[in-house]
Write an enzyme that holds these catalytic residues in place. Structure first.
Site, short mmCIF file in Angstrom:
data_model
loop_
_atom_site.label_atom_id
_atom_site.label_comp_id
_atom_site.label_asym_id
_atom_site.label_seq_id
_atom_site.Cartn_x
_atom_site.Cartn_y
_atom_site.Cartn_z
N ASP A 222 79.26 71.66 40.44
CA ASP A 222 79.53 71.32 41.84
C ASP A 222 80.01 72.53 42.64
O ASP A 222 80.32 73.59 42.08
CB ASP A 222 80.56 70.19 41.92
CG ASP A 222 81.74 70.38 40.94
OD1 ASP A 222 81.95 71.52 40.48
OD2 ASP A 222 82.41 69.40 40.64
N ASP B 119 91.20 60.82 39.09
CA ASP B 119 90.66 59.47 39.29
C ASP B 119 89.52 59.16 38.31
O ASP B 119 88.80 58.17 38.48
CB ASP B 119 90.20 59.29 40.74
CG ASP B 119 89.09 60.26 41.14
OD1 ASP B 119 88.63 61.05 40.29
OD2 ASP B 119 88.66 60.23 42.32
N HIS C 206 86.88 61.11 37.68
CA HIS C 206 85.56 61.62 38.06
C HIS C 206 85.08 62.73 37.13
O HIS C 206 85.87 63.43 36.49
CB HIS C 206 85.52 62.07 39.53
CG HIS C 206 86.30 63.30 39.86
ND1 HIS C 206 86.97 63.46 41.05
CD2 HIS C 206 86.53 64.45 39.17
CE1 HIS C 206 87.56 64.65 41.06
NE2 HIS C 206 87.30 65.27 39.93
N GLU D 94 82.88 60.74 42.62
CA GLU D 94 84.06 59.94 42.92
C GLU D 94 83.78 58.46 42.64
O GLU D 94 82.63 58.08 42.42
CB GLU D 94 84.43 60.15 44.40
CG GLU D 94 84.80 61.60 44.74
CD GLU D 94 86.16 62.04 44.18
OE1 GLU D 94 86.50 61.66 43.05
OE2 GLU D 94 86.87 62.77 44.89
C1 GLP Z 1 87.62 69.19 40.02
C2 GLP Z 1 86.23 69.45 39.46
C3 GLP Z 1 86.02 68.70 38.16
C4 GLP Z 1 87.18 68.96 37.22
C5 GLP Z 1 88.46 68.50 37.86
C6 GLP Z 1 89.66 68.62 36.94
O1 GLP Z 1 87.71 67.97 40.65
N1 GLP Z 1 85.19 69.07 40.37
O2 GLP Z 1 84.80 69.14 37.57
O3 GLP Z 1 86.98 68.28 36.01
O4 GLP Z 1 88.65 69.28 39.03
O5 GLP Z 1 90.46 69.72 37.26
P1 GLP Z 1 91.69 70.21 36.40
O6 GLP Z 1 91.15 70.79 35.16
O7 GLP Z 1 92.32 71.24 37.28
O8 GLP Z 1 92.55 69.03 36.14
#
Ligand code: GLP
Length: 264
Positions: free
Chosen positions: A67, A136, A138, A143
């Site tokens: 993404d 959440d 995802h 989402e």
């Molecule tokens: C963002 C990314 C996800 C990732 C998530 C978790 O939302 N789009 O791909 O898994 O962050 O982030 P963290 O590892 O900082 O908890």
């Protein structure tokens, strides 16, 4: 789905890096799906170290990130392109032309999503997709209520995701873009293998929903239960709410596939 519990976040990240390294050695031209976020930083640190110390070779590897934020140029230090350059691409011998992210600054975002899907297809599909899980539940930026068959598209971020990612924007939720381009759940499920890394006590309850709860678009990581080869590597803290913990531990201790990883 297979859940593997490691004693610490550090060991969980190392295991993920070793699983990637093993596949990269077996198929140097492999196609690697990448994720961002704080959880992944240690994985990239280990891969960079394996490149430096053991000459792990990325020269033929092609990558596709999940993404990118809409409206950020690749040079913006908050963009996922910048994150990838900093944490992985600049630290290994990958050819930058083989690294792909959706372009969140494209004039026609719809066309950009179609182009991205076609590029993945033209590269023969993703061999290994690396994933984290958002607060959440995802995956990518899929989402709640994302269609379980969705493809790469533009998505509005939830307030929870904006809050979760604010620390990467100097703690300012107002600085986090409101939209992103993300691979769809269908795109992610097309990968041959999936490696999901989840660490920390704050993810324990959403992890239990994703792994042991019903498949629902309200927790898009639960769609991973449909995948034929998905490993979920977690640390002790994240595993606390899993009902099947004892069984998952038994798997790691006894199944032959994990022998080489138990040894160290
Ligand atoms: C963002 C990314 C996800 C990732 C998530 C978790 O939302 N789009 O791909 O898994 O962050 O982030 P963290 O590892 O900082 O908890």
């Amino acid at each position: 789905m297979e859940v593997i519990i490691q004693p610490t976040a550090e060991k969980a990240a190392l295991l993920v890096a070793r699983l990637i390294a093993r596949r990269l050695r077996a198929k140097p031209a492999f196609v690697l799906g990448l994720a961002t976020g704080r959880t992944m930083e240690q994985v990239y640190g280990h891969l960079a170290e394996m490149h430096r110390r053991d000459h792990l070779d990325f020269s033929l590897c092609r990558t596709f990130n999940l993404d990118e934020y809409v409206g950020l140029s690749p040079k913006d230090q908050h963009s996922y392109r910048y994150y990838m350059d900093q944490h992985l691409f600049s630290r290994v011998n990958i050819d930058r032309r083989n690294t792909h992210l959706p372009n969140g600054a494209a004039r026609d975002l719809g066309a950009e999503c179609v182009r991205y899907e076609e590029l993945i297809h033209d590269c023969g599909g993703i061999d290994v997709q690396l994933l984290g899980i958002g607060a959440d539940g995802h995956i990518g930026f899929n989402e709640p209520l994302s269609a379980l068959r969705s493809r790469t598209r533009e998505k509005a971020l939830t307030p929870a995701t904006i809050r979760q990612n604010a620390p990467l924007f100097g703690g300012k939720a107002s600085a986090v873009p409101r939209r992103a381009l993300t691979m769809g759940i269908g795109t992610i499920l097309d990968a041959s293998h999936i490696l999901t890394l989840v660490t920390g006590a704050e993810k324990a309850s959403i992890l239990a929903k994703a792994v042991e709860g019903p498949i629902t678009s309200m927790v898009t990581a639960s769609a991973l239960q449909l995948h034929a080869d998905c490993k979920v590597i977690v640390d002790e803290a994240a595993s606390k709410r899993l009902r099947g913990r004892d069984y998952y531990r038994w798997i790691f201790r006894n199944e032959p596939e994990w022998q080489e990883f138990r040894a160290r």
